[in-house]
Design an enzyme around this catalytic site. Structure first.
Site, PDB file in Angstrom:
ATOM      1  N   GLY A  26       0.751  -1.187  -0.115  1.00  0.00           N
ATOM      2  CA  GLY A  26       0.056  -0.081   0.080  1.00  0.00           C
ATOM      3  C   GLY A  26       0.919   1.175   0.081  1.00  0.00           C
ATOM      4  N   PRO A  55       6.199 -22.220  -0.730  1.00  0.00           N
ATOM      5  CG  PRO A  55       5.376 -23.198   1.188  1.00  0.00           C
ATOM      6  CD  PRO A  55       6.588 -23.422   0.143  1.00  0.00           C
ATOM      7  N   GLY A  60       6.941 -15.661   1.915  1.00  0.00           N
ATOM      8  CA  GLY A  60       6.300 -14.839   2.574  1.00  0.00           C
ATOM      9  C   GLY A  60       7.114 -13.522   2.504  1.00  0.00           C
ATOM     10  CB  CYS A  61       7.002 -10.333   1.410  1.00  0.00           C
ATOM     11  SG  CYS A  61       7.581  -8.620   1.150  1.00  0.00           S
ATOM     12  CG  HIS A  83      11.225 -12.055  -1.973  1.00  0.00           C
ATOM     13  ND1 HIS A  83       9.818 -12.479  -1.653  1.00  0.00           N
ATOM     14  CD2 HIS A  83      11.131 -10.735  -1.322  1.00  0.00           C
ATOM     15  CE1 HIS A  83       9.085 -11.507  -0.771  1.00  0.00           C
ATOM     16  NE2 HIS A  83       9.956 -10.594  -0.588  1.00  0.00           N
ATOM     17  CD  GLU A  84      14.755  -9.564  -0.262  1.00  0.00           C
ATOM     18  OE1 GLU A  84      14.387  -8.181  -0.331  1.00  0.00           O
ATOM     19  OE2 GLU A  84      14.216 -10.347   0.513  1.00  0.00           O
ATOM     20  CG  HIS A 140      10.879  -6.071  -2.211  1.00  0.00           C
ATOM     21  ND1 HIS A 140       9.707  -5.466  -2.000  1.00  0.00           N
ATOM     22  CD2 HIS A 140      11.179  -7.298  -1.532  1.00  0.00           C
ATOM     23  CE1 HIS A 140       9.312  -6.336  -1.112  1.00  0.00           C
ATOM     24  NE2 HIS A 140      10.291  -7.481  -0.724  1.00  0.00           N
TER      25      HIS A 140
HETATM   26 ZN   LIG Z   1       9.571  -9.017   0.411  1.00  0.00          ZN
END
Ligand SMILES: [Zn+2]
Length: 234
Positions: free
Chosen positions: A51, A149, A151-152, A194-195, A198
């Site tokens: 968000g 699986p 998560g973040c 994943h990073e 971002h």
């Molecule tokens: Zn993350």
């Protein structure tokens, strides 16, 4: 309507304060982050949450002249502090409110004791000492995909299965500003992917298997009759 306008202007103000326009000098932008006019400014001591516009922007390269600056080393220091405070395995600068291309990863040996042996093996987890990349680039070296699986910390309280490539190569600058390369496979390659996402404003929820998306405390919600809170602070 007034409220909506107010919110929009706040979002705009926040975008200005956390992203680095090409025309603006790095130092001026950085000093603006530390202004005393507002409290609790980035680099934060917590993870920004989905968000927050900073998580959706395209992070800027750290200007070459500033790679070894005090300002950048303070950002890296804060990233490592937050990474370890929350006991997680990876962090990107936008997650502490800084829209710059910096990531830090660390997979401690001690995590092995916290997971069932079968899980540790199936996910091909291995120790990764603290690794910092400034202005990193990622290339895939093994296109085999694995679904596990994920998560973040910026989507706190949830998890889902995500496909990631088996092996990647990271290249960029290390914490000392020296060119460096690193080959990663298994879970560490997943952390890197994943990073890196971002830095381009992407989150795992953008390419998760939506049918596997879960609230990580859904069982506790039942056993505690709903009296459960997702913590955003440690
Ligand atoms: Zn993350």
């Amino acid at each position: 309507m007034l409220l909506k306008i107010h919110i929009l202007s706040r979002v705009h103000e926040r975008c200005l304060s956390t992203s680095l326009p090409a025309a603006q000098s790095f130092r001026k932008w950085y000093q603006q982050l530390w202004t005393t006019e507002r409290t609790n400014l980035p680099p934060y001591d917590h993870f920004t949450q989905v968000g927050d516009p900073v998580l959706r922007g395209h992070a800027a390269d750290v200007p070459t002249d500033y790679v070894k600056s005090k300002e950048v080393s303070e950002i890296v220091e804060q990233m490592v502090k937050v990474l370890r405070k929350y006991n997680c395995v990876g962090i990107a600068a936008p997650q502490i409110g800084i829209s710059l291309r910096i990531i830090a990863m660390e997979f401690k040996q001690s995590i092995q004791k916290e997971l069932p042996e079968a899980t540790y093996k199936a996910r091909r987890m291995t120790e990764l000492p603290l690794t910092v990349f400034i202005n990193p680039q990622l290339s895939v070296t093994n296109y085999t995909k694995h679904k596990h699986p994920e998560g973040c910390m910026s989507v706190r309280g949830y998890s889902a299965e995500v496909e990631r490539y088996e092996a990647v190569k990271l290249s960029g600058l290390n914490q000392e500003g020296l060119p460096t390369e690193l080959e990663l496979s298994g879970w560490n390659a997943r952390i890197a992917q994943h990073e890196m996402d971002h830095l381009d404003g992407k989150l795992y929820i953008d390419h998760m298997d939506t049918s596997t998306f879960i609230c990580t405390c859904w069982e506790t919600v039942n056993t505690k009759s709903g009296r459960v809170e997702i913590p955003f602070y440690k």
